[in-house]
Design a protein around this motif. Structure first.
Motif, PDB file in Angstrom:
ATOM      1  N   GLY A   1      56.932  59.481  68.920  1.00 47.44           N
ATOM      2  CA  GLY A   1      57.321  60.542  69.846  1.00 47.44           C
ATOM      3  C   GLY A   1      56.488  60.561  71.114  1.00 47.44           C
ATOM      4  O   GLY A   1      56.635  61.443  71.952  1.00 47.44           O
ATOM      5  N   ARG A   2      55.599  59.592  71.228  1.00 48.07           N
ATOM      6  CA  ARG A   2      54.810  59.498  72.467  1.00 48.07           C
ATOM      7  C   ARG A   2      54.903  58.067  72.989  1.00 48.07           C
ATOM      8  O   ARG A   2      55.045  57.116  72.214  1.00 48.07           O
ATOM      9  N   LEU A   3      54.811  57.946  74.311  1.00 47.91           N
ATOM     10  CA  LEU A   3      54.877  56.620  74.906  1.00 47.91           C
ATOM     11  C   LEU A   3      53.470  56.046  74.977  1.00 47.91           C
ATOM     12  O   LEU A   3      52.510  56.753  75.287  1.00 47.91           O
TER      13      LEU A   3
ATOM     14  N   LEU B   1      52.306  53.049  80.105  1.00 51.70           N
ATOM     15  CA  LEU B   1      53.413  53.887  80.564  1.00 51.70           C
ATOM     16  C   LEU B   1      53.207  55.336  80.162  1.00 51.70           C
ATOM     17  O   LEU B   1      53.624  56.246  80.851  1.00 51.70           O
ATOM     18  N   GLY B   2      52.559  55.541  79.020  1.00 54.88           N
ATOM     19  CA  GLY B   2      52.318  56.892  78.536  1.00 54.88           C
ATOM     20  C   GLY B   2      50.842  57.105  78.286  1.00 54.88           C
ATOM     21  O   GLY B   2      50.008  56.448  78.905  1.00 54.88           O
TER      22      GLY B   2
ATOM     23  N   ILE C   1      48.343  60.799  84.134  1.00 52.73           N
ATOM     24  CA  ILE C   1      48.744  59.401  84.265  1.00 52.73           C
ATOM     25  C   ILE C   1      49.308  59.093  85.646  1.00 52.73           C
ATOM     26  O   ILE C   1      49.857  58.034  85.874  1.00 52.73           O
ATOM     27  N   HIS C   2      49.191  60.036  86.575  1.00 51.49           N
ATOM     28  CA  HIS C   2      49.697  59.787  87.931  1.00 51.49           C
ATOM     29  C   HIS C   2      48.536  59.345  88.807  1.00 51.49           C
ATOM     30  O   HIS C   2      47.554  60.059  88.941  1.00 51.49           O
TER      31      HIS C   2
ATOM     32  N   MET D   1      48.415  67.719  87.924  1.00 51.93           N
ATOM     33  CA  MET D   1      49.043  68.898  87.337  1.00 51.93           C
ATOM     34  C   MET D   1      48.011  69.876  86.809  1.00 51.93           C
ATOM     35  O   MET D   1      46.909  69.502  86.454  1.00 51.93           O
TER      36      MET D   1
ATOM     37  N   THR E   1      47.816  71.201  84.069  1.00 54.49           N
ATOM     38  CA  THR E   1      47.416  70.959  82.687  1.00 54.49           C
ATOM     39  C   THR E   1      46.209  70.038  82.588  1.00 54.49           C
ATOM     40  O   THR E   1      45.579  69.972  81.543  1.00 54.49           O
TER      41      THR E   1
ATOM     42  N   LEU F   1      59.906  61.167  77.065  1.00 56.24           N
ATOM     43  CA  LEU F   1      58.932  61.726  76.129  1.00 56.24           C
ATOM     44  C   LEU F   1      57.900  62.535  76.896  1.00 56.24           C
ATOM     45  O   LEU F   1      57.873  62.520  78.126  1.00 56.24           O
ATOM     46  N   LEU F   2      57.019  63.202  76.143  1.00 56.33           N
ATOM     47  CA  LEU F   2      55.966  64.007  76.766  1.00 56.33           C
ATOM     48  C   LEU F   2      54.604  63.445  76.415  1.00 56.33           C
ATOM     49  O   LEU F   2      54.399  62.936  75.319  1.00 56.33           O
TER      50      LEU F   2
ATOM     51  N   MET G   1      53.163  65.973  80.521  1.00 52.64           N
ATOM     52  CA  MET G   1      53.790  65.220  81.595  1.00 52.64           C
ATOM     53  C   MET G   1      54.917  64.395  80.995  1.00 52.64           C
ATOM     54  O   MET G   1      54.799  63.876  79.894  1.00 52.64           O
ATOM     55  N   LEU G   2      55.981  64.258  81.773  1.00 52.19           N
ATOM     56  CA  LEU G   2      57.100  63.461  81.299  1.00 52.19           C
ATOM     57  C   LEU G   2      56.787  61.983  81.466  1.00 52.19           C
ATOM     58  O   LEU G   2      56.175  61.578  82.451  1.00 52.19           O
ATOM     59  N   THR G   3      57.182  61.199  80.474  1.00 45.60           N
ATOM     60  CA  THR G   3      57.125  59.747  80.622  1.00 45.60           C
ATOM     61  C   THR G   3      58.493  59.182  80.276  1.00 45.60           C
ATOM     62  O   THR G   3      59.137  59.711  79.371  1.00 45.60           O
ATOM     63  N   PRO G   4      58.946  58.117  80.934  1.00 47.23           N
ATOM     64  CA  PRO G   4      58.389  57.491  82.130  1.00 47.23           C
ATOM     65  C   PRO G   4      58.136  58.520  83.247  1.00 47.23           C
ATOM     66  O   PRO G   4      58.735  59.584  83.244  1.00 47.23           O
ATOM     67  N   MET G   5      57.251  58.174  84.173  1.00 50.04           N
ATOM     68  CA  MET G   5      56.839  59.138  85.187  1.00 50.04           C
ATOM     69  C   MET G   5      57.990  59.651  86.041  1.00 50.04           C
ATOM     70  O   MET G   5      58.017  60.805  86.421  1.00 50.04           O
TER      71      MET G   5
END
Lengths: 798, 203
Positions: free
Chosen positions: A116-118, A122-123, A686-687, A735, A737, B179-180, B185-189
């Protein structure tokens, strides 16, 4: 432990259908986790299993699709172990009861779905984090008595690797893995069927296939490709098409009869197991089981090709001579050495992209420098490179520890560079290739050195192939490198190597590769010698060469050879390569000054003009009179809002290209750094586009930047600040968060490295916000950060 | 209360409008570009279009608003602004949409070698996601009639945490790969989610 593919050989193996669809019909609410029903509604779960067994399923999957630590954390309402134990018990009891009634012996598979997570990059989930999440569940499954493990519905190849690796290394159960392919025939993160097959076979799965996504009406192409490439049994478990609401009821658009019919066709082509995913019910499975009952299964034929792959795409060895780009290697390269020592990988990533653009098929990665921690650096490098390039990597190290760490985190199936005929080396490296997959390069040398004669090299090649077979590594996954020695030391060296290429290909039938550049060592006109040698080797059937893709001469040999031997349909690659050259030459030589090129942001023009200027002007003068003033004017115009961010960045890059040209002419280390700055996007974030902009500007205004990347924990920022002895740290957060992580990082730095100042920026920050979290400075844009860096360093030094 | 079924969809790059106004704004480029920037933008548009794999999923839910609460068929959430946005609606379409992982890879690649190109690609890709959401919005209007302006988690007082419920309800991970991360944060970005209220009188 039982493997249905070993025991059921006279007919197709039938898996079960959807669990979720049945549980929804039994009252599962949207958002409710179906795994909890193993504890709260055991009868409903039993009913699901029983109905599929009665419909004809040989294998039922436990209600553990989402049962993992991320969805069921410790201390939560439902204990993970309790769920797995209950789910396995329910399936096992139903299977046993069915067995008592019918005499059949159905299989119970532990079902493992995605986390459920990338995964990174990418994640935000670490590869090893994902491995441990899967391992925990796999071990519980084995403990409570499943027969095998079914990994399903994965749509990212990297997570797929984590799941399979976890299941394989933490249990002794058979492992099957199926993925979601979309209508374009790829996983959501991009891998095509060949890539999935290469990755999974490399990891040693017992069967592989496709599930979910679409109905069987849209999966024909994917199944054909899986059958074409896979040497292990192929599983097909599609949805019942797409859902629609009709008269208040959900219906899927592929009815049970059609579903059974379409899957029967796939079975005739070679699929060994079938079942259903979303929307399928016991009725679908019943019709399916009876439709495939009379079809005699086709054993998947062993395939002869071998491919290496990244997480996205593959290269089939021998499909055309492969160019293995050699430039990521510190030997004889000052720039790469410096980058490895400073752990500043930008230069290396730059080399990767350049080689890819110039037509490399695979990239060699070597981080062998005596004074660095090679295993750690190689791991970081491989992780970083797989985010930058989609080319398959060739992992090049003589340290087995470094090799294992790199192979482990690599998202694909690597070329392994290398083993040789020494037993010690074979015993250290072949187990790694067997565990992680890979195509192994075997050098024809052993304890006695390199045999002079081709026959001696063939003998070592044979030994390597035999020893590899002992570890279960097929011959197709071996590439022999008969080694190139310098002709200047021995005039017969090149001829012997070429004869070895012919002999080994003929006698052993393996792929052959060479590192060509060595042949010309010590002689003038090396590029020409190398290219003639390469052409000779290609004509003898060479499959791959480690070479410099930035050399037009060398690349010209590859494209010309392909064009002349019918290996380049329509001369597409040849013409594309030649067109690129024409364009470069034909660029108009319009009048332009260096400052103008920088101010308009034309990087290649700026580099050319700098080179021309350096013919008549001393390097320092070029910097002080041309580059810096141009950059300052651009900075000022930006602050006055006369030009904007993209133009500012383009100018900074043009100045960077200009600096690079100057540096080539300068005595080393003249034009010293104005000071070091550690940059990072904070943990959880991740940005990094904003941080990268700041980095570019700082570098081109003369600062040394230690860029730690994104999602960086506070301790790493502190450690880097201390190690690199900087006065300034820059942190970015996009963000709200992640602002707490920023605050924590600032607190840690102020506490443990007093005197180091912290500048912050990012979309959510304001001056007030920055003050509140204790930052020394808030900068609203990259130019302000440059000004502040100047203030910090110039202020302190005066 | 009832919920519809998940409906996955995909758009081709030429089916969406990538608004120059939007990407110029995202990249902080003012309103007009000069020669070198225009050339760069053209190249980046081409690269983004090649890398785009727009996928998404929608699902409808019944809605009851009782300020400050909004009740969906899958959860109840307190948000005055969403409650206001959805007033007069008895159902809503929830969706997640992404430009795909290839775009993220393209941005990382250029972040390492050419930050100006990374900036422009990032901006163009954001505009593409926006364009894809606009296209979906238009399709929703076509199907359901009058709709409310679309509303995303993080707007007004709608907590970002609502992403979790929205993604789980639409099964966006499985259906579209959205996904989160732990920090929401949403992924893919280059992905987005939203709620589109369907106006009552039109139903």
């Amino acid at each position: 432990m039982r493997n249905p593919f070993f025991e059921i050989t006279d007919r197709t193996v039938v898996f079960d259908g959807a669990t979720g669809t049945l549980l929804q019909a039994a009252g599962l609410r949207p958002g409710e986790l179906p795994e909890t029903w193993a504890l709260t509604r055991p009868d409903a779960i039993r009913e699901v299993h029983r109905s599929y067994l009665e419909a004809g399923s040989d294998l039922i999957a436990t209600d553990t699709f989402g049962a993992n630590r991320l969805k069921f954390p410790e201390g939560g309402e439902f204990p993970l172990e309790g769920i797995v134990r209950a789910a396995v018990a329910l399936a096992r009891e139903e299977a046993d009861a069915f067995s008592a009634r019918t005499g059949k012996k159905p299989y119970v598979a532990l079902d493992m779905g995605p986390t459920g997570r990338l995964l990174k990059p990418l994640g935000d989930l670490d590869f090893e984090g994902a491995v441990s999440v899967f391992s925990e569940v796999a071990k519980l499954g084995e403990k409570y008595g499943v027969d095998c493990i079914l990994i399903e519905t994965l749509n990212d190849s990297y997570e797929l690797k984590a799941a399979v690796l976890a299941a394989k290394e933490s249990t002794s159960l058979p492992v099957f893995a199926t993925c979601v392919f979309d209508e374009t025939g790829r996983l959501l993160t991009g891998a095509d069927p060949l890539t999935v097959v290469s990755l999974l076979e490399g990891l040693g799965v017992d069967a592989l296939g496709v599930n979910c996504g679409f109905g069987p009406d849209k999966l024909g192409g994917v199944v054909d490709d899986l059958l074409k490439y896979s040497s292990v049994p192929v599983i097909v478990k599609p949805n019942a098409g797409l859902p629609a609401v009709k008269n208040g009821k959900t219906e899927y658009d592929v009815p049970a009869d059609t579903f059974a019919e379409l899957l029967s066709e796939m079975v005739k082509k070679g699929a060994r197991a079938v079942g259903g995913c979303c929307g399928t019910t016991p009725e679908y499975i019943r019709k399916l089981a009876s439709a495939v009952a009379g079809i005699k299964p086709v054993e998947p034929p062993k395939k002869e090709y071998a491919a290496v792959c990244s997480g996205v795409r593959s290269f089939i060895i021998g499909s055309r001579p492969a160019v293995i780009g050699e430039r990521i290697n510190p030997t004889g390269k000052k720039k790469i050495k410096g980058a490895l020592r400073a752990e500043n990988y930008g230069e290396i990533f730059d080399e990767a992209v350049k080689q890819e653009e110039r037509g490399a098929d695979i990239l060699d990665v070597n981080a062998g420098l005596p004074e660095i921690d090679e295993p750690a650096v190689l791991e970081t490098l491989v992780t970083g490179l797989q985010g930058i390039t989609s080319l398959p990597l060739c992992i090049d190290t003589s340290d087995p520890v470094a090799m294992e760490r790199a192979l482990r985190v690599y998202s694909g199936k690597a070329l392994i560079n290398s083993v040789n005929g020494k037993d010690e080396i074979l015993d250290a490296t072949l187990p790694l290739a067997a565990k992680y997959g890979g195509v192994v390069i075997g050098l024809t040398l052993d304890e006695d050195g390199i045999p002079d004669e081709p026959e001696g090299r063939l003998a070592i090649a044979k030994k390597i192939v035999e020893r590899a077979a002992e570890y279960g590594i097929e011959k197709r996954n071996i590439v022999i490198d008969p080694l190139v020695l310098t002709v200047s030391a021995d005039p017969l060296a090149a001829k012997r190597t070429l004869d070895s290429v012919s002999l080994i290909k003929k006698e052993l039938g393996v792929a052959v590769s060479l590192g060509v550049s060595n042949v010309s060592f010590g002689l003038p006109g090396r590029d020409r010698l190398n290219s003639v040698f390469l052409a000779e080797a290609l004509s003898r059937g060479l499959d791959a060469a480690i070479a410099n893709p930035l050399s037009d001469t060398m690349m010209g040999v590859f494209t010309s050879h392909a064009a002349l031997t019918g290996a380049d349909p329509g001369f597409a690659r040849y013409i594309a390569a030649e067109d690129g050259k024409e364009e470069k030459k034909a660029a108009p030589a319009a009048e332009m000054t260096l400052p103008a090129a920088i101010e308009t942001g034309l990087s290649s023009r700026a580099a050319e003009l700098t080179a021309a200027l350096l013919e008549t002007t001393p390097p320092l003068e070029v910097i002080d009179k041309y580059i810096i003033p141009a950059l300052d004017r651009v900075g000022k115009a930006f602050e006055e809002k006369k030009l904007y961010l993209p133009q500012l960045l383009m100018s900074a890059e043009a100045a960077g290209a200009s600096f690079d040209a100057v540096k080539k002419k300068m005595p080393r280390d003249a034009g010293a750094s104005k000071g070091g700055i550690v940059l990072a996007t904070v943990k959880g974030d991740i940005h990094d586009i904003g941080k990268n902009i700041v980095r570019t500007l700082l570098e081109n205004f003369g600062f040394t930047v230690y860029d730690l990347g994104r999602d960086v924990p506070p301790e790493r920022v502190l450690e880097a600040a201390i190690r690199h002895k900087v006065d300034l740290v820059g942190l970015s957060a996009l963000m709200t968060t992640t602002v707490p992580a920023m605050e924590e990082t600032i607190r840690l730095i102020h506490e443990k490295a007093p005197g180091v100042r912290v500048v912050v920026g990012g979309a959510v920050l304001t001056r007030e916000y920055a003050d509140a979290i204790g930052a020394d400075k808030y900068c609203k844009d990259a130019m302000q950060t440059v000004d502040y860096a100047k203030e910090v360093y110039e202020g302190r030094r005066i | 209360m009832t919920a519809g079924v998940y409906e996955p969809f995909s758009f081709g790059a030429d089916e969406i409008v990538i608004s120059p106004r939007e990407y110029m704004r995202y990249m902080g480029a003012g309103t007009e570009s000069d020669g070198a920037l225009t050339a760069l933008i053209d190249e980046c548009l081409g690269e983004v279009k090649d890398a785009l794999r727009i996928r998404g999923v929608t699902r409808t839910s019944d809605v009851e608003t009782c300020a400050p609460a909004v009740r969906f068929s899958f959860c109840e959430i307190e948000s005055r602004s969403l409650s206001k946005n959805l007033s007069g609606c008895s159902s809503a379409v929830l969706f997640a949409i992404t430009a795909g992982a290839g775009i993220d890879r393209l941005i990382s690649k250029y972040s390492a070698v050419s930050p100006s190109r990374a900036l422009v690609i990032d901006a163009v890709a954001s505009a593409a996601v926006e364009g894809a959401a606009n296209k979906l919005n238009a399709l929703v209007k076509e199907r359901f009639g009058k709709t409310k302006p679309r509303f995303s988690p993080g707007f007004g007082d709608l907590p970002l945490d609502f992403q979790r419920d929205l993604l789980s309800f639409t099964d966006a991970g499985r259906r579209a790969g959205v996904l989160l991360t732990e920090s929401m944060m949403l992924t893919p970005m280059k992905s987005t989610t939203a709620i589109i209220g369907i106006c009552e009188e039109q139903k």
